[in-house]
Motif scaffolding. Structure first.
Motif, mmCIF file in Angstrom:
data_model
loop_
_atom_site.group_PDB
_atom_site.id
_atom_site.type_symbol
_atom_site.label_atom_id
_atom_site.label_comp_id
_atom_site.label_asym_id
_atom_site.label_seq_id
_atom_site.Cartn_x
_atom_site.Cartn_y
_atom_site.Cartn_z
ATOM 1 N N ALA A 1 88.813 -43.948 -38.028
ATOM 2 C CA ALA A 1 88.791 -42.789 -37.136
ATOM 3 C C ALA A 1 89.717 -42.997 -35.946
ATOM 4 C CB ALA A 1 87.372 -42.537 -36.660
ATOM 5 N N ALA A 2 90.366 -41.923 -35.543
ATOM 6 C CA ALA A 2 91.220 -41.974 -34.354
ATOM 7 C C ALA A 2 90.414 -41.606 -33.118
ATOM 8 C CB ALA A 2 92.395 -41.012 -34.525
ATOM 9 N N ASP A 3 90.999 -41.794 -31.964
ATOM 10 C CA ASP A 3 90.430 -41.350 -30.691
ATOM 11 C C ASP A 3 89.119 -42.050 -30.347
ATOM 12 O OD1 ASP A 3 92.549 -39.577 -30.889
ATOM 13 O OD2 ASP A 3 91.300 -38.005 -31.751
ATOM 14 N N VAL A 4 88.905 -43.284 -30.804
ATOM 15 C CA VAL A 4 87.735 -44.045 -30.379
ATOM 16 C C VAL A 4 88.117 -44.759 -29.084
ATOM 17 C CG1 VAL A 4 86.107 -45.842 -31.012
ATOM 18 C CG2 VAL A 4 87.043 -44.352 -32.776
ATOM 19 N N VAL A 5 87.562 -44.286 -27.996
ATOM 20 C CA VAL A 5 87.992 -44.768 -26.687
ATOM 21 C C VAL A 5 87.275 -46.070 -26.331
ATOM 22 C CG1 VAL A 5 88.198 -44.172 -24.251
ATOM 23 C CG2 VAL A 5 88.385 -42.388 -25.992
ATOM 24 N N TYR A 6 88.047 -47.055 -25.906
ATOM 25 C CA TYR A 6 87.473 -48.334 -25.477
ATOM 26 C C TYR A 6 86.606 -48.092 -24.240
ATOM 27 C CZ TYR A 6 87.340 -53.356 -24.553
ATOM 28 O OH TYR A 6 86.929 -54.651 -24.364
ATOM 29 N N PRO A 7 85.416 -48.692 -24.202
ATOM 30 C CA PRO A 7 84.532 -48.432 -23.054
ATOM 31 C C PRO A 7 85.192 -48.838 -21.741
ATOM 32 C CG PRO A 7 83.409 -49.715 -24.765
ATOM 33 C CD PRO A 7 84.841 -49.627 -25.169
ATOM 34 N N PRO A 8 85.135 -47.988 -20.728
ATOM 35 C CA PRO A 8 85.798 -48.306 -19.453
ATOM 36 C C PRO A 8 85.209 -49.555 -18.812
ATOM 37 C CG PRO A 8 84.521 -46.255 -19.305
ATOM 38 C CD PRO A 8 84.518 -46.654 -20.727
ATOM 39 N N ASP A 9 83.916 -49.787 -18.997
ATOM 40 C CA ASP A 9 83.283 -50.975 -18.419
ATOM 41 C C ASP A 9 82.471 -51.674 -19.507
ATOM 42 O OD1 ASP A 9 82.202 -52.911 -16.867
ATOM 43 O OD2 ASP A 9 80.984 -51.581 -15.605
ATOM 44 N N PRO A 10 83.132 -52.482 -20.348
ATOM 45 C CA PRO A 10 82.442 -53.079 -21.509
ATOM 46 C C PRO A 10 81.249 -53.946 -21.118
ATOM 47 C CG PRO A 10 84.807 -53.543 -21.561
ATOM 48 C CD PRO A 10 84.526 -52.882 -20.266
ATOM 49 N N ASP A 11 81.318 -54.599 -19.952
ATOM 50 C CA ASP A 11 80.230 -55.492 -19.552
ATOM 51 C C ASP A 11 78.933 -54.740 -19.299
ATOM 52 O OD1 ASP A 11 81.856 -57.641 -19.763
ATOM 53 O OD2 ASP A 11 82.479 -57.628 -17.655
ATOM 54 N N ALA A 12 79.052 -53.449 -18.996
ATOM 55 C CA ALA A 12 77.866 -52.691 -18.647
ATOM 56 C C ALA A 12 77.135 -52.169 -19.882
ATOM 57 C CB ALA A 12 78.252 -51.519 -17.736
ATOM 58 N N LEU A 13 77.718 -52.372 -21.063
ATOM 59 C CA LEU A 13 77.115 -51.804 -22.269
ATOM 60 C C LEU A 13 75.952 -52.670 -22.765
ATOM 61 C CD1 LEU A 13 79.409 -49.785 -22.369
ATOM 62 C CD2 LEU A 13 79.842 -50.433 -24.731
ATOM 63 N N ASP B 1 73.590 -53.983 -26.007
ATOM 64 C CA ASP B 1 73.950 -54.351 -27.374
ATOM 65 C C ASP B 1 73.978 -53.124 -28.272
ATOM 66 O OD1 ASP B 1 74.138 -56.898 -26.556
ATOM 67 O OD2 ASP B 1 72.348 -57.648 -27.587
ATOM 68 N N ALA B 2 73.025 -52.248 -28.069
ATOM 69 C CA ALA B 2 72.962 -51.045 -28.915
ATOM 70 C C ALA B 2 74.179 -50.165 -28.680
ATOM 71 C CB ALA B 2 71.680 -50.274 -28.618
ATOM 72 N N GLU B 3 74.554 -50.020 -27.401
ATOM 73 C CA GLU B 3 75.724 -49.186 -27.085
ATOM 74 C C GLU B 3 77.010 -49.826 -27.613
ATOM 75 O OE1 GLU B 3 74.412 -47.040 -22.889
ATOM 76 O OE2 GLU B 3 75.008 -49.148 -22.885
ATOM 77 N N TRP B 4 77.091 -51.158 -27.543
ATOM 78 C CA TRP B 4 78.272 -51.862 -28.056
ATOM 79 C C TRP B 4 78.353 -51.703 -29.576
ATOM 80 C CZ3 TRP B 4 82.548 -53.310 -25.994
ATOM 81 C CH2 TRP B 4 83.404 -54.208 -26.665
ATOM 82 N N GLY B 5 77.194 -51.839 -30.217
ATOM 83 C CA GLY B 5 77.150 -51.630 -31.669
ATOM 84 C C GLY B 5 77.578 -50.225 -32.050
ATOM 85 N N GLU B 6 77.161 -49.275 -31.234
ATOM 86 C CA GLU B 6 77.550 -47.879 -31.450
ATOM 87 C C GLU B 6 79.068 -47.728 -31.376
ATOM 88 O OE1 GLU B 6 76.221 -43.602 -31.458
ATOM 89 O OE2 GLU B 6 75.094 -45.459 -31.674
ATOM 90 N N TYR B 7 79.672 -48.366 -30.352
ATOM 91 C CA TYR B 7 81.128 -48.270 -30.169
ATOM 92 C C TYR B 7 81.873 -48.941 -31.334
ATOM 93 C CZ TYR B 7 85.689 -49.962 -28.750
ATOM 94 O OH TYR B 7 87.008 -50.293 -28.748
ATOM 95 N N VAL B 8 81.374 -50.091 -31.784
ATOM 96 C CA VAL B 8 82.117 -50.854 -32.791
ATOM 97 C C VAL B 8 81.960 -50.256 -34.190
ATOM 98 C CG1 VAL B 8 82.333 -53.091 -33.943
ATOM 99 C CG2 VAL B 8 82.001 -53.002 -31.475
ATOM 100 N N PHE B 9 80.724 -49.851 -34.513
ATOM 101 C CA PHE B 9 80.438 -49.544 -35.918
ATOM 102 C C PHE B 9 80.223 -48.074 -36.240
ATOM 103 C CE2 PHE B 9 78.794 -53.929 -35.313
ATOM 104 C CZ PHE B 9 79.692 -54.568 -36.143
ATOM 105 N N VAL B 10 79.722 -47.308 -35.300
ATOM 106 C CA VAL B 10 79.262 -45.960 -35.662
ATOM 107 C C VAL B 10 80.398 -44.947 -35.546
ATOM 108 C CG1 VAL B 10 77.608 -44.130 -35.157
ATOM 109 C CG2 VAL B 10 76.928 -46.521 -34.942
#
Lengths: 173, 82
Positions: free
Chosen positions: B22-34, B36-45
């Motif tokens: 998928a295109a347009d998957v934006v890197y989280p502006p503040d990755p440290d604040a995510l 685990d569930a939100e990080w998993g969402e960004y990486v996999f979903v």
């Protein structure tokens, strides 16, 4: 300038079909540049620069091809042309060897393994493309209307491609 | 076999390309604040729409450039879009 230590990846290969041969040791210099003082060919086209052929590889990438041993002279030429402009000039002569396929059966032979449309209305003399031939990545170029094609293939793929060509040309001679 | 239009090389056969998801998957502006569930969402979903889908493709056997394309997941029709 070729010395005794130079050995083509196809040294010792006998080309069974009379219309396939190797052009070993051609000088190839890769040029990556944004703006260049001399006109360079556009997409999928071959141009010339001071007697050498220039093949378009990508939006900022070209391959300058000359006779064997010409690479240092091409590098000097490109460096001088670049001047203070940012760009990259790399001698990649050892990366690929060249197979010439020519004559009335050349197109049918290559069409067996190439996803490009090689019909003369689409791909003619002065055209070039990076594509696949029998699943090997090649730079394909049509030189004249005989038609003669040059297939620039990486050294490690060259023996495989030569064998594939021997098989693909079998019905034509 | 699909005919995919590379923005640089023009229409080429599908076998010259590799798929980049998928295109347009934006890197989280503040990755440290995510979390685990939100990080998993960004990486996999990823979305799995029926219809137009913005994708990344790379012209592997050609100019090796990445580009964005919109493909209809039902008809495989490519719409030109940068």
């Amino acid at each position: 300038m070729t010395d005794d230590l130079m050995r083509s990846p196809l040294a010792g290969v006998t080309f069974t079909a009379p219309f396939v041969r190797e052009l070993p040791f051609l000088a190839m210099v890769n040029l990556r540049v944004g703006t260049f003082p001399h006109p360079l060919p556009g997409p999928n086209r071959v141009g010339t620069l001071d007697g050498r052929d220039v093949l378009w590889l990508g939006p900022d990438e070209w391959l300058v091809v000359g006779p064997p041993g010409d690479a240092p002279a091409i590098e000097t030429l490109l460096h001088q042309a670049l001047g203070d402009t940012h760009g990259s000039v790399v001698d990649v002569s050892a990366n690929r060897t060249t197979l010439a396929v020519s004559g009335p059966h050349a197109r049918d032979t290559l069409a067996k393994g190439c996803p490009l449309d090689l019909h003369p209305s689409v791909f003619g003399p002065g055209h070039c493309a990076q594509t696949l031939l029998a699943r090997a990545q090649v730079v394909l170029r049509q030189v004249d209307a005989d038609p003669t094609y040059h297939v620039l293939v990486r050294g490690s793929f060259a023996p495989y491609l030569a064998e594939w060509l021997a098989d693909a040309t079998r019905e034509f001679w | 076999m699909l005919l995919i239009r590379c923005p640089w090389c023009g229409p080429r056969n599908e076998v010259e390309f590799s798929y980049g998801g998928a295109a347009d998957v934006v890197y989280p502006p503040d990755p440290d604040a995510l979390s685990d569930a939100e990080w998993g969402e960004y990486v996999f979903v990823r979305d799995n729409p029926r219809g137009p889908f913005a994708e990344r493709w790379v012209h592997t056997a050609g100019c090796r450039r990445w580009f964005r394309a919109v493909r209809n997941t039902v008809t495989h029709e490519f719409r030109e879009e940068s």
